[in-house]
Each structure stands twice: as C-alpha cells, then as structure tokens.
Motif scaffolding. Structure first.
Motif: not given
Length: 428
Positions: A184-185, A46-51
């Motif tokens: 998204r990135h 889980l990448d909370a910053q990207n998502d």
C-alpha cells in the motif's frame, strides 16, 4: 504482556510543519515490534496513516487486542523527529480517542525534549526520552526508574529521567516487514518525477557534528551504524514485494567507511536510492559510486554560502564555497535530483545568495530559498535564545518563529496562515 503500537493518521492543518505530508514507514515502531517479540511479549502494529484507518477503527482493533501498553509517537516517523510539528494535537486526539485501560506511552521528540509538558498535554502515563527501540519493551520487565529515559506520573507525582534512551544499532536485526502493508505504501520520498514503489530504511543514526539548529536532545550525537548485510537483507525483502526505491532516513547519510560497502552492495541490485547528506562528505570518486548505486535524489545541507555563516551555525564544514559549488555541479552530472538547502543567517548577503542560486540552477541544481529555522526546544539555537526548555518551551518557540514571517514568507509546503500553538492544542 501486550503492546499496541499505533502510528496516527497525521494531518497538519494550521501547523508550521514543513516536512513531507505523505505516509512514511514508522521505523521506530517496527524496530520496537521486533524487540518486544524477542523479549517474549506480544506486539500489535497499526499504521493508521498508511492504511487510512480512522480513530474508531483503530479503537476497535486495539480493544479486541486488549493491550497492557498503548504506544503513540509525537511525530510522524524517525525521519521527522529532528523537524517535527511543534503541536501535539494529533497524538492528543488519538490517545483520547482510543482510550482504554492500557498504560498510555508517548515516544518522540516532544517526549524527549520536554517530558513534563508532554505528560501533561497528552494526559498519558509514561513518556520515553530518546530512542525507544529497546526501552518500549523494557516497560514490561524492568522497574521504570531503571529504564533509560523513562518518565512517568503516578499518585506520588511526576518522575522525570535526566537520561535518554540510546539504541545499540548493531543489535537491530533485519526487519521482515511481515507486519507492514508494504504494497500500500507507494510514496517515493523526495522524488519529484516518474513513478515507482518507495520505502524508507535506516542505515545509521547520530551525527558527529553539533550544528546550532540540530535537535541534540532528540538524538545522541554519537554516530552508530547498523550491519551492512542486515540493511541489504531488508532491501532484498522489500524488492521481493515490489519496492524499487529506498530513501535512507539517516540524519546524515554518507558518514563512515561502511556506507561505501553498502553502496557497493546496492550497485548489484535493481533499486534506486535517495537520502539527505552533506556535500563535503563526498568527492568525484564517491559521487561516481552514487551514480552506479542508482541514486536519484540527493539533498545537501549547505545552510550558508559563506564560511562565516557556516561557522556561525557551527556547521564544521571542511570545504570552501567554490569547492562546494564544484561538487554540487559534478553530483548533478551523476544524479537526477540534487538539492542544496540554505538557512537564513545575518552573515549572508541576499544579492550574493541570489547570484549563487542562479549559478547552480543554471547547471540543474535545485537551491532552496533561505528561511529561518524553527528554534526547537533542546537545540543549541533554542538555548541561545531562551535558555533551557521549560513548560512553555514549545509555545515560546512557536511565537518566536511565526513572529519572524510576513504572510508570504513561509515555505510553499507550509500553511501560509498557521494557527497559534495554544489554539492547535486546545489549551487557549
């Protein structure tokens, strides 16, 4: 067993951190994900910053997954392990906010340089020193005292390892990015013009030099490359998902002969690249190759405009300043953005620095203002100033660094009024 790998939603309010604030691929977690799966375990990334996920959203997803291990880094991406935010405010918040019964594992520069304080400040169970690509997965299958760099606390006390995890880079196969929101990135690291769709990759790790300001505790000095075809396969997969710019996070891009093979492969692809390097690794012929490989961003660590200053920093530079200047100007004729970075040393005259800056800026090369380096615990600079790191190492380094500045002296990408480390970590 199950591993939840969580990249927090980083923010840097009140920090002296001078790295990029955008989201970057958490490559250490992506590599670890594949190694965990290869070992027969189940990972969740889980990448909370990207998502743009909140702690509450991540807590819910992690709770549904019911992991045996919860892994959180202490710095945003391998790209910034060598210049991380000194405070542990964000990972501390995320360990506390996610909670649960899983074994809490911290990785990153703080865990590597000062494992005891990292265990204490983060209230976690395990910290892994060094590169964790392989060692995270080993927590499920090996006695912890047999895992390189594994430090933990239990009812009998704190167990600290003197070793560091060191990844065999050729064992890192091509990432497929099926577990990552590539679309998204969009950020193109160190590009300041135009539009596009960026990503970050890693070709090699380590560095054959031993500059005084470098985090030797965080990365082993031994230079190691991945397979060229593996990295090209990653580029192809990213291009299929719309990526048209790749920034290589290598500590020093351009070391070794295989990088020329990589660049030849990139010339055949419609993708632009950027990286950090040393100008003394290049000549006119290889700079021409960079132009053909669609390089649009080249950041060069010059550090000092004099041989004496570079020697004082143990830079090991093989060129004099005239040749460095000549190559930077030539590079700018092939590459849209060429940057020269300086460090403030006592051996450089301010007037001479200004003359050198003006000369290069007139030819289109961007030159940074010389600023002091943060004496990161574990660097030769820290040891020269204070001795070996102890439980107060980060606080001591932070007070020293902030004490060198007046209100206007910080970089324009830093907070102009940073808060004390004790206040940021809520320990004062």
């Amino acid at each position: 067993m199950k591993f939840a790998l969580v990249n927090p939603a980083w923010d840097f309010e009140g920090s002296t951190y001078f790295g990029c604030h955008e989201a970057h691929y958490p490559l250490e977690l992506l590599f670890a994900f594949d190694k965990i799966r290869e070992a027969g375990h189940e990972p969740l990334l889980l990448d909370a910053q990207n998502d743009e996920l909140t702690i509450e959203e991540v807590k819910r997803r992690v709770g549904e997954f019911e992991p045996d291990f919860l892994v959180i880094p202490t710095a945003p991406s391998y790209l910034f392990w060598r210049c991380p935010p000194p405070e542990l405010r964000v990972p501390k918040q995320w360990f506390a906010g996610i909670g649960g019964k899983a074994v809490k594992v911290a990785i990153g520069p703080h865990s590597s340089a000062t494992p005891g304080p990292a265990l204490r400040k983060l209230a976690c169970d395990v910290v892994l020193r060094g590169e964790p690509d392989h060692t995270i997965g080993e927590l499920a299958s090996k006695p912890w005292d047999q895992i390189s760099g594994c430090c933990w606390r239990d009812d009998s006390g704190v167990h600290l390892s003197p070793s560091l995890g060191v990844t065999e880079m050729k064992s890192l196969g091509p990432l497929d990015f099926n577990n990552y929101n590539v679309e998204r990135h969009r950020h193109r690291h160190h590009v300041f013009h135009g539009e596009g769709h960026g990503a970050e990759l890693e070709f090699a790790r380590g560095c054959p030099w031993a500059c005084t300001f470098c985090n030797k505790t965080l990365f082993r000095n031994k230079f190691r490359e991945r397979e060229v075809d593996v990295v090209l396969a990653e580029i192809d997969r990213l291009m299929q998902r719309g990526v048209d710019y790749v920034y290589f996070i290598d500590e020093i891009f351009g070391v070794g002969k295989n990088v020329l093979r990589l660049l030849e492969g990139i010339t055949e692809r419609e993708v632009k690249i950027g990286f950090q390097t040393r100008i003394d690794l290049w000549n006119e012929k290889t700079l021409d190759l960079l132009g053909r490989a669609h390089c649009i961003s080249m950041e060069c660590g010059i550090e000092s405009i004099t041989a004496e200053g570079r020697n004082d920093l143990n830079k090991g530079c093989r060129m004099d300043t005239d040749r460095i200047t000549e190559l930077l100007i030539y590079a700018k004729s092939k590459i849209p953005w060429v940057q020269a970075n300086l460090i403030l040393t006592e051996l450089d005259d301010r007037a001479e620095i200004r003359q050198w800056q003006d000369r290069l800026k007139a030819r289109g090369v961007w030159v940074s203002e010389p600023v002091p380096m943060f004496p990161y615990p574990g660097t030769p600079l820290y040891v020269q100033l204070f001795g070996q790191p102890d439980d107060e190492a980060w606080e001591r380094a932070h007070r020293y660094y902030t004490g060198m500045f007046s209100e206007q002296d910080y970089s324009d990408i830093q907070e102009q009024r940073p808060r004390p480390l004790e206040e940021l970590e809520c320990t004062s």
